[in-house]
Scaffold this motif. Structure first.
Motif, short mmCIF file in Angstrom:
data_model
loop_
_atom_site.label_atom_id
_atom_site.label_comp_id
_atom_site.label_asym_id
_atom_site.label_seq_id
_atom_site.Cartn_x
_atom_site.Cartn_y
_atom_site.Cartn_z
N GLN A 1 55.48 3.21 53.85
CA GLN A 1 55.55 4.66 53.66
C GLN A 1 56.55 5.27 54.63
OE1 GLN A 1 51.47 5.97 54.10
NE2 GLN A 1 51.24 6.20 51.89
N GLN A 2 56.51 4.83 55.87
CA GLN A 2 57.42 5.37 56.88
C GLN A 2 58.86 4.99 56.57
OE1 GLN A 2 56.09 7.25 59.88
NE2 GLN A 2 58.13 7.92 59.34
N LEU A 3 59.06 3.76 56.13
CA LEU A 3 60.40 3.29 55.78
C LEU A 3 60.97 4.10 54.63
CD1 LEU A 3 62.27 0.96 56.75
CD2 LEU A 3 61.32 -0.42 54.89
N GLU A 4 60.15 4.34 53.63
CA GLU A 4 60.59 5.14 52.49
C GLU A 4 60.96 6.55 52.92
OE1 GLU A 4 58.77 6.88 48.27
OE2 GLU A 4 57.87 5.09 49.18
N TYR A 5 60.14 7.12 53.79
CA TYR A 5 60.39 8.48 54.27
C TYR A 5 61.69 8.55 55.05
CZ TYR A 5 59.70 12.90 56.77
OH TYR A 5 59.86 14.15 57.28
N TRP A 6 61.93 7.60 55.95
CA TRP A 6 63.17 7.60 56.73
C TRP A 6 64.39 7.46 55.83
CZ3 TRP A 6 60.60 3.59 60.37
CH2 TRP A 6 59.89 4.25 61.38
N CYS A 7 64.31 6.59 54.82
CA CYS A 7 65.43 6.42 53.90
C CYS A 7 65.73 7.71 53.16
CB CYS A 7 65.14 5.30 52.89
SG CYS A 7 65.17 3.64 53.57
N ALA B 1 62.00 0.68 50.49
CA ALA B 1 60.75 0.48 51.24
C ALA B 1 60.10 -0.86 50.89
CB ALA B 1 59.77 1.62 50.94
N GLN B 2 60.46 -1.42 49.73
CA GLN B 2 59.94 -2.73 49.32
C GLN B 2 60.96 -3.84 49.62
OE1 GLN B 2 56.86 -2.85 48.02
NE2 GLN B 2 56.63 -0.62 48.03
N SER B 3 61.79 -3.63 50.62
CA SER B 3 62.96 -4.47 50.86
C SER B 3 62.64 -5.93 51.09
CB SER B 3 63.75 -3.93 52.05
OG SER B 3 62.92 -3.88 53.21
N THR B 4 61.50 -6.23 51.69
CA THR B 4 61.20 -7.63 52.01
C THR B 4 60.83 -8.44 50.78
OG1 THR B 4 58.91 -7.02 52.51
CG2 THR B 4 60.48 -7.10 54.36
N GLU B 5 60.65 -7.78 49.64
CA GLU B 5 60.28 -8.48 48.42
C GLU B 5 61.50 -8.98 47.63
OE1 GLU B 5 57.63 -5.96 46.24
OE2 GLU B 5 56.38 -5.57 48.02
N GLN B 6 62.71 -8.63 48.11
CA GLN B 6 63.94 -9.07 47.46
C GLN B 6 64.93 -9.51 48.52
OE1 GLN B 6 64.66 -5.26 45.24
NE2 GLN B 6 64.88 -6.62 43.48
N LEU C 1 74.74 -0.24 53.14
CA LEU C 1 74.38 -0.17 54.56
C LEU C 1 72.87 -0.19 54.78
CD1 LEU C 1 76.98 2.50 55.71
CD2 LEU C 1 77.02 0.07 56.28
N LEU C 2 72.13 0.53 53.94
CA LEU C 2 70.68 0.63 54.15
C LEU C 2 69.95 -0.66 53.79
CD1 LEU C 2 69.98 4.23 52.77
CD2 LEU C 2 69.86 3.49 55.17
N ALA C 3 70.44 -1.39 52.81
CA ALA C 3 69.71 -2.58 52.35
C ALA C 3 69.46 -3.59 53.48
CB ALA C 3 70.44 -3.23 51.18
N PRO C 4 70.47 -4.02 54.22
CA PRO C 4 70.17 -4.95 55.32
C PRO C 4 69.37 -4.31 56.44
CG PRO C 4 72.51 -4.38 55.31
CD PRO C 4 71.92 -3.84 54.06
N LEU C 5 69.59 -3.03 56.69
CA LEU C 5 68.85 -2.35 57.75
C LEU C 5 67.36 -2.30 57.47
CD1 LEU C 5 71.27 0.65 58.47
CD2 LEU C 5 70.78 -1.26 60.03
N THR C 6 66.99 -2.08 56.21
CA THR C 6 65.58 -1.98 55.88
C THR C 6 64.88 -3.33 55.86
OG1 THR C 6 66.11 -2.03 53.50
CG2 THR C 6 65.87 0.14 54.53
#
Length: 301
Positions: A6-12, A54-59, A87-92
């Motif tokens: 939730q926090q990751l999604e909000y920051w993005c 926010a679901q970045s670790t699943e891909q 830029l955001l994909a590797p950061l998340t």
């Protein structure tokens, strides 16, 4: 959804919304659109990619980039966010327990040829302007090297590619310290972002401008940004700079700088360098006609 997601999604979402809302010279914002791209497009794009990131670790990183661009294409007809997604994909994907400075090296060095293939497909889908062709690993072909390796081939002509090869040096060593400094100096998130834009443009000539008009024009924009940043007659020079960037069909749009700003804001929010602004201070900058495009879950954060 877990609290971390939730926090990751909000920051993005917040990073994307703040960047688009700040009235920066030459970019789209609530009071300025391009013929093929509006402020509403950026709000819709942010609402699309934030839950995916926010679901970045699943891909994998490449799959994540491709998913974000596919979904964005369903909501927006023009390329609104390829650079920021790259830029955001590797950061998340950095583990929550690590700071970005501690985790980005591993994420980038684990990138594969499959990541490169997915990113190539995403780039072809987004169809960004001024790409041209290259002798090695051209975007029209299938890559044969890892994503980090193919990014290194473009690092001299593209700042986003350069970030992949330097462990996000521009964002971490210039962007985050600068936004923290300007945030503390001004006490205003919008003013801090505008200062950040000028700082980044002045030190790193915008490579979208360079692709469209040549390196000399990008360097001219950098000199003008530095002059505005150092000027005591800030507002007047800022307006002149804005007009110059928008002349001749917005070809001097500093779009790469805007992408770097989004990533900088994300890192600064994630790692606690700046606080999230009160929701009302952002909404007051957004005219009522755009409220329908805001994702309702973020309007009252």
């Amino acid at each position: 959804m877990s609290q971390n997601k939730q926090q990751l999604e909000y920051w993005c979402y917040l990073a994307c919304m703040m960047e688009a809302t700040a009235r920066k010279p030459g970019n789209v914002h609530p009071e300025a659109s391009f013929p093929d791209l509006s402020y509403a497009d950026f709000l819709k794009s942010a609402a699309v990619i934030a839950p995916l990131l926010a679901q970045s670790t699943e891909q994998t990183t490449g799959e994540l980039v491709l998913s974000c661009i596919r979904e964005t294409q369903k909501a927006v007809t023009s390329n609104s966010n390829l650079g920021m997604v790259l830029l955001l994909a590797p950061l998340t994907r950095i583990p929550a327990k690590l700071k970005v400075t501690e985790g980005i090296h591993t994420v980038l060095h684990e990138l594969s040829v499959e990541d490169a293939r997915a990113v190539y497909e995403a780039i072809r889908l987004a169809n960004p302007g001024g790409m041209g062709t290259t002798e090695a690993e051209d975007i029209a072909l299938e890559p044969t090297e890892t994503l980090r390796d193919v990014m290194s081939l473009a690092a001299e002509r593209d700042l986003i590619a350069r970030e992949y090869t330097t462990d996000f040096q521009i964002i971490l060593k210039t962007g985050v310290p600068a936004i923290s400094e300007y945030w503390n100096q001004t006490g205003c998130w919008e003013s801090a972002i505008i200062h950040l834009q000028l700082r980044l443009m002045s030190e790193f000539p915008d490579t979208l401008i360079a692709r469209k008009l040549g390196r000399a024009e990008a360097e001219k924009a950098a000199r003008r940004a530095r002059s505005v940043l150092q000027s005591k007659a800030g507002t007047v020079h800022l307006e002149e700079f804005d007009s110059w960037l928008r002349a001749e069909g917005n070809q001097r749009n500093p779009g790469t700088t805007a992408d770097l700003i989004v990533a900088t804001l994300f890192v600064a929010l994630r790692d606690g360098f700046i606080p999230a602004p009160a929701g009302g201070t952002i909404l007051e900058k957004i005219p009522p006609q755009f409220h329908q495009f805001l994702n309702s879950k973020y309007q009252h954060e």
